[in-house]
Design a protein around this motif. Structure first.
Motif, PDB file in Angstrom:
ATOM      1  N   SER A 169     -65.852 -38.190 -25.475  1.00 58.99           N
ATOM      2  CA  SER A 169     -65.840 -37.388 -26.703  1.00 58.99           C
ATOM      3  C   SER A 169     -67.230 -36.951 -27.135  1.00 58.99           C
ATOM      4  CB  SER A 169     -65.156 -38.157 -27.834  1.00 58.99           C
ATOM      5  OG  SER A 169     -65.869 -39.331 -28.166  1.00 58.99           O
ATOM      6  N   GLY A 170     -68.269 -37.704 -26.737  1.00 58.80           N
ATOM      7  CA  GLY A 170     -69.640 -37.306 -27.026  1.00 58.80           C
ATOM      8  C   GLY A 170     -69.860 -36.987 -28.485  1.00 58.80           C
ATOM      9  N   MET A 171     -70.516 -35.844 -28.749  1.00 59.78           N
ATOM     10  CA  MET A 171     -70.910 -35.466 -30.101  1.00 59.78           C
ATOM     11  C   MET A 171     -69.726 -35.144 -31.004  1.00 59.78           C
ATOM     12  SD  MET A 171     -72.368 -31.630 -29.360  1.00 59.78           S
ATOM     13  CE  MET A 171     -72.731 -31.334 -31.076  1.00 59.78           C
ATOM     14  N   GLY A 172     -68.562 -34.920 -30.397  1.00 58.75           N
ATOM     15  CA  GLY A 172     -67.376 -34.692 -31.206  1.00 58.75           C
ATOM     16  C   GLY A 172     -66.463 -33.646 -30.629  1.00 58.75           C
ATOM     17  N   ILE A 173     -65.174 -33.907 -30.698  1.00 58.64           N
ATOM     18  CA  ILE A 173     -64.167 -33.012 -30.158  1.00 58.64           C
ATOM     19  C   ILE A 173     -62.857 -33.259 -30.894  1.00 58.64           C
ATOM     20  CG2 ILE A 173     -63.443 -34.628 -28.353  1.00 58.64           C
ATOM     21  CD1 ILE A 173     -63.193 -32.181 -26.457  1.00 58.64           C
ATOM     22  N   MET A 174     -62.079 -32.206 -31.037  1.00 51.98           N
ATOM     23  CA  MET A 174     -60.722 -32.319 -31.579  1.00 51.98           C
ATOM     24  C   MET A 174     -59.759 -32.286 -30.398  1.00 51.98           C
ATOM     25  SD  MET A 174     -60.621 -32.339 -34.981  1.00 51.98           S
ATOM     26  CE  MET A 174     -59.002 -31.646 -35.365  1.00 51.98           C
ATOM     27  N   HIS A 175     -58.762 -33.173 -30.402  1.00 48.03           N
ATOM     28  CA  HIS A 175     -57.746 -33.098 -29.355  1.00 48.03           C
ATOM     29  C   HIS A 175     -56.404 -33.583 -29.877  1.00 48.03           C
ATOM     30  CE1 HIS A 175     -57.275 -37.293 -27.302  1.00 48.03           C
ATOM     31  NE2 HIS A 175     -57.587 -37.475 -28.551  1.00 48.03           N
ATOM     32  N   SER A 176     -55.361 -33.217 -29.128  1.00 47.31           N
ATOM     33  CA  SER A 176     -54.011 -33.707 -29.423  1.00 47.31           C
ATOM     34  C   SER A 176     -53.414 -34.223 -28.130  1.00 47.31           C
ATOM     35  CB  SER A 176     -53.125 -32.604 -30.006  1.00 47.31           C
ATOM     36  OG  SER A 176     -52.908 -31.562 -29.061  1.00 47.31           O
ATOM     37  N   LEU A 229     -58.828 -26.960 -33.353  1.00 47.90           N
ATOM     38  CA  LEU A 229     -57.754 -26.931 -32.359  1.00 47.90           C
ATOM     39  C   LEU A 229     -56.489 -26.354 -32.998  1.00 47.90           C
ATOM     40  CD1 LEU A 229     -56.421 -27.560 -29.673  1.00 47.90           C
ATOM     41  CD2 LEU A 229     -56.085 -29.927 -30.449  1.00 47.90           C
ATOM     42  N   ILE A 230     -56.089 -25.208 -32.485  1.00 53.92           N
ATOM     43  CA  ILE A 230     -54.816 -24.603 -32.879  1.00 53.92           C
ATOM     44  C   ILE A 230     -53.901 -24.677 -31.673  1.00 53.92           C
ATOM     45  CG2 ILE A 230     -53.652 -22.518 -33.679  1.00 53.92           C
ATOM     46  CD1 ILE A 230     -56.311 -21.681 -34.971  1.00 53.92           C
ATOM     47  N   GLU A 231     -52.832 -25.443 -31.804  1.00 58.76           N
ATOM     48  CA  GLU A 231     -51.922 -25.635 -30.675  1.00 58.76           C
ATOM     49  C   GLU A 231     -51.021 -24.414 -30.506  1.00 58.76           C
ATOM     50  OE1 GLU A 231     -51.060 -30.326 -30.513  1.00 58.76           O
ATOM     51  OE2 GLU A 231     -50.429 -29.357 -32.371  1.00 58.76           O
ATOM     52  N   ASP A 232     -50.899 -23.952 -29.240  1.00 60.56           N
ATOM     53  CA  ASP A 232     -50.048 -22.795 -28.994  1.00 60.56           C
ATOM     54  C   ASP A 232     -48.599 -23.221 -28.772  1.00 60.56           C
ATOM     55  OD1 ASP A 232     -50.177 -23.998 -26.524  1.00 60.56           O
ATOM     56  OD2 ASP A 232     -51.499 -22.472 -25.662  1.00 60.56           O
ATOM     57  N   PHE A 292     -49.191 -37.302 -30.820  1.00 58.08           N
ATOM     58  CA  PHE A 292     -50.343 -37.433 -31.707  1.00 58.08           C
ATOM     59  C   PHE A 292     -50.942 -36.057 -31.984  1.00 58.08           C
ATOM     60  CE2 PHE A 292     -49.843 -41.520 -29.599  1.00 58.08           C
ATOM     61  CZ  PHE A 292     -49.814 -42.380 -30.694  1.00 58.08           C
ATOM     62  N   ALA A 293     -50.919 -35.671 -33.254  1.00 50.40           N
ATOM     63  CA  ALA A 293     -51.390 -34.366 -33.698  1.00 50.40           C
ATOM     64  C   ALA A 293     -52.911 -34.255 -33.546  1.00 50.40           C
ATOM     65  CB  ALA A 293     -50.980 -34.158 -35.156  1.00 50.40           C
ATOM     66  N   PRO A 294     -53.470 -33.037 -33.691  1.00 46.15           N
ATOM     67  CA  PRO A 294     -54.918 -32.868 -33.560  1.00 46.15           C
ATOM     68  C   PRO A 294     -55.721 -33.830 -34.435  1.00 46.15           C
ATOM     69  CG  PRO A 294     -53.855 -30.730 -33.604  1.00 46.15           C
ATOM     70  CD  PRO A 294     -52.777 -31.743 -33.899  1.00 46.15           C
ATOM     71  N   HIS A 295     -56.712 -34.444 -33.826  1.00 44.57           N
ATOM     72  CA  HIS A 295     -57.583 -35.387 -34.528  1.00 44.57           C
ATOM     73  C   HIS A 295     -58.929 -35.442 -33.813  1.00 44.57           C
ATOM     74  CE1 HIS A 295     -55.417 -37.638 -31.392  1.00 44.57           C
ATOM     75  NE2 HIS A 295     -56.495 -38.399 -31.304  1.00 44.57           N
ATOM     76  N   PRO A 296     -59.976 -35.871 -34.508  1.00 46.29           N
ATOM     77  CA  PRO A 296     -61.311 -35.859 -33.910  1.00 46.29           C
ATOM     78  C   PRO A 296     -61.674 -37.194 -33.265  1.00 46.29           C
ATOM     79  CG  PRO A 296     -61.504 -36.347 -36.234  1.00 46.29           C
ATOM     80  CD  PRO A 296     -60.024 -36.184 -35.950  1.00 46.29           C
ATOM     81  N   HIS A 297     -62.696 -37.140 -32.388  1.00 45.27           N
ATOM     82  CA  HIS A 297     -63.326 -38.344 -31.843  1.00 45.27           C
ATOM     83  C   HIS A 297     -64.814 -38.072 -31.683  1.00 45.27           C
ATOM     84  CE1 HIS A 297     -59.748 -40.653 -31.098  1.00 45.27           C
ATOM     85  NE2 HIS A 297     -59.228 -39.749 -30.273  1.00 45.27           N
ATOM     86  N   ARG A 298     -65.602 -39.127 -31.783  1.00 47.39           N
ATOM     87  CA  ARG A 298     -67.034 -39.066 -31.478  1.00 47.39           C
ATOM     88  C   ARG A 298     -67.512 -40.437 -31.022  1.00 47.39           C
ATOM     89  NH1 ARG A 298     -71.673 -36.907 -35.637  1.00 47.39           N
ATOM     90  NH2 ARG A 298     -71.050 -34.878 -34.731  1.00 47.39           N
ATOM     91  N   GLY A 299     -68.346 -40.456 -29.981  1.00 45.42           N
ATOM     92  CA  GLY A 299     -69.105 -41.646 -29.641  1.00 45.42           C
ATOM     93  C   GLY A 299     -68.499 -42.588 -28.636  1.00 45.42           C
ATOM     94  N   PHE A 300     -67.365 -42.210 -28.012  1.00 43.89           N
ATOM     95  CA  PHE A 300     -66.745 -43.098 -27.032  1.00 43.89           C
ATOM     96  C   PHE A 300     -65.815 -42.272 -26.147  1.00 43.89           C
ATOM     97  CE2 PHE A 300     -63.712 -42.757 -30.406  1.00 43.89           C
ATOM     98  CZ  PHE A 300     -62.475 -42.865 -29.816  1.00 43.89           C
ATOM     99  N   SER A 301     -65.191 -42.936 -25.171  1.00 41.26           N
ATOM    100  CA  SER A 301     -64.264 -42.265 -24.252  1.00 41.26           C
ATOM    101  C   SER A 301     -62.848 -42.785 -24.464  1.00 41.26           C
ATOM    102  CB  SER A 301     -64.675 -42.498 -22.790  1.00 41.26           C
ATOM    103  OG  SER A 301     -65.912 -41.892 -22.508  1.00 41.26           O
ATOM    104  N   PRO A 302     -61.943 -41.953 -25.009  1.00 35.25           N
ATOM    105  CA  PRO A 302     -60.537 -42.331 -25.006  1.00 35.25           C
ATOM    106  C   PRO A 302     -59.923 -41.969 -23.659  1.00 35.25           C
ATOM    107  CG  PRO A 302     -60.863 -40.347 -26.327  1.00 35.25           C
ATOM    108  CD  PRO A 302     -62.198 -40.721 -25.751  1.00 35.25           C
ATOM    109  N   VAL A 303     -59.303 -42.946 -23.011  1.00 37.37           N
ATOM    110  CA  VAL A 303     -58.739 -42.772 -21.668  1.00 37.37           C
ATOM    111  C   VAL A 303     -57.259 -43.110 -21.726  1.00 37.37           C
ATOM    112  CG1 VAL A 303     -58.829 -43.531 -19.268  1.00 37.37           C
ATOM    113  CG2 VAL A 303     -60.943 -43.361 -20.602  1.00 37.37           C
ATOM    114  N   THR A 304     -56.416 -42.202 -21.212  1.00 34.12           N
ATOM    115  CA  THR A 304     -54.971 -42.406 -21.252  1.00 34.12           C
ATOM    116  C   THR A 304     -54.415 -42.526 -19.842  1.00 34.12           C
ATOM    117  OG1 THR A 304     -54.797 -41.147 -23.314  1.00 34.12           O
ATOM    118  CG2 THR A 304     -52.777 -41.477 -22.058  1.00 34.12           C
ATOM    119  N   PHE A 305     -53.797 -43.663 -19.551  1.00 33.69           N
ATOM    120  CA  PHE A 305     -53.106 -43.912 -18.286  1.00 33.69           C
ATOM    121  C   PHE A 305     -51.627 -43.606 -18.510  1.00 33.69           C
ATOM    122  CE2 PHE A 305     -56.775 -46.678 -18.503  1.00 33.69           C
ATOM    123  CZ  PHE A 305     -57.330 -46.634 -17.227  1.00 33.69           C
TER     124      PHE A 305
END
Length: 289
Positions: A99-106, A286-289, A58-71
């Motif tokens: 994710s709170g106020m907002g974050i980009m992640h991959s 988010l710039i992935e290295d 999953f490429a960089p994308h934003p989230h706000r207002g909840f917790s994405p949890v990956t098992f």
């Protein structure tokens, strides 16, 4: 103690997520959420050896207002985000992000995914955040398998990892914003166990594979979620085949929910604000290295 009865049996349905086949247990037409749990995705995939792992997942994308949890159940996940977090969690571990106020992640396969035959199996769960904390600073918690405490059933055939919350006096390392219990179950055939759950928590079980029997219901097959009523203090499970499952309980938030794509807020106007803030770069880059 009385066993909780079952209010819904939810068979996971296959959906397409950016070209990846995903099993979605909820939301469905039958049920929108299990407050505070919003969504459950079960991913099983194989990354071909000719694909660069940094281009998969999953490429960089934003989230706000909840917790994405990956098992992570097989392979691993490489998490990068706009707050500078960069970590790989392998089989048995968990990635927990508020994710709170907002974050980009991959979320990509790790560089060494071919050491695992390219296989990757994950469960991602979205957990709602109460209005008072939706604009908190984002937080990220990677937990390796060896860092997660566990208990075993009396017959030694069932292992329960305590990721968050508490069970039998053992506490998990994640302290969520609202009261949450997160358990990962691994059971051998014929294992039996009774789990005591907080009576004021909503609760569900998701069975990844194998087969189990739940007291008061009967047999449950793989890729099925079971939603429990809040009418008892325990659930009793019996492994008919070797299995893996997660059990989640949470104190309901009981607030309006408006979800649009990667944002979960309380009102439509807040979704428009999230979209604006994302476009303006306020959730970071988010710039992935």
């Amino acid at each position: 103690m009385k066993d909780r009865s079952v209010s819904a049996v939810l068979t996971a349905q296959t959906i397409d997520m950016e070209g990846i086949a995903v099993k979605q247990a909820f939301p469905t037409q039958k049920i929108e959420n299990i407050d505070p749990f919003l969504l459950l995705h079960h991913v099983k995939t194989v990354i071909p050896n000719y694909i660069n792992p940094v281009k998969a997942g999953f490429a960089p994308h934003p989230h706000r207002g909840f917790s994405p949890v990956t098992f992570v159940f097989e392979g691993g996940v490489h998490h990068r985000d706009s707050r500078g977090n960069n970590s790989i969690i392998y089989e048995g571990g968990v990635q927990w992000m508020n994710s709170g106020m907002g974050i980009m992640h991959s979320e990509r396969p790790p560089h060494d995914i071919q050491n695992f035959g390219g296989k990757q199996e994950l469960v991602q769960l979205w957990i709602n955040t109460p209005r008072a904390h939706k604009m908190d600073q984002p937080q990220y918690f990677p937990i390796a398998s060896a860092e997660i405490p566990f208990i075993k059933s009396d017959d030694e055939l069932i292992e329960v990892k305590i990721v968050a919350g508490e069970l039998s006096g053992i506490k998990g390392s994640i302290q969520h914003i609202t009261p949450i219990n997160a358990y990962v179950i691994k059971a051998e055939k014929n294992g039996k166990m009774q789990l005591e759950l907080p009576s004021n928590h909503n609760a569900f079980l998701y069975l990844l594979n194998g087969q189990l029997r739940i007291a008061g219901l009967g047999l449950v097959d793989a890729e099925t979620a079971i939603k429990f009523n809040n009418d008892g203090k325990v659930i009793t499970i019996e492994a008919i085949k070797d299995l893996r499952a997660i059990i989640m309980t949470g104190e309901p938030i009981n607030e309006p929910i408006v979800a649009h794509g990667p944002f979960v807020m309380n009102y439509e106007g807040e979704i428009l604000e999230a979209m604006r803030d994302y476009r303006m770069g306020k959730m970071g880059i988010l710039i992935e290295d």
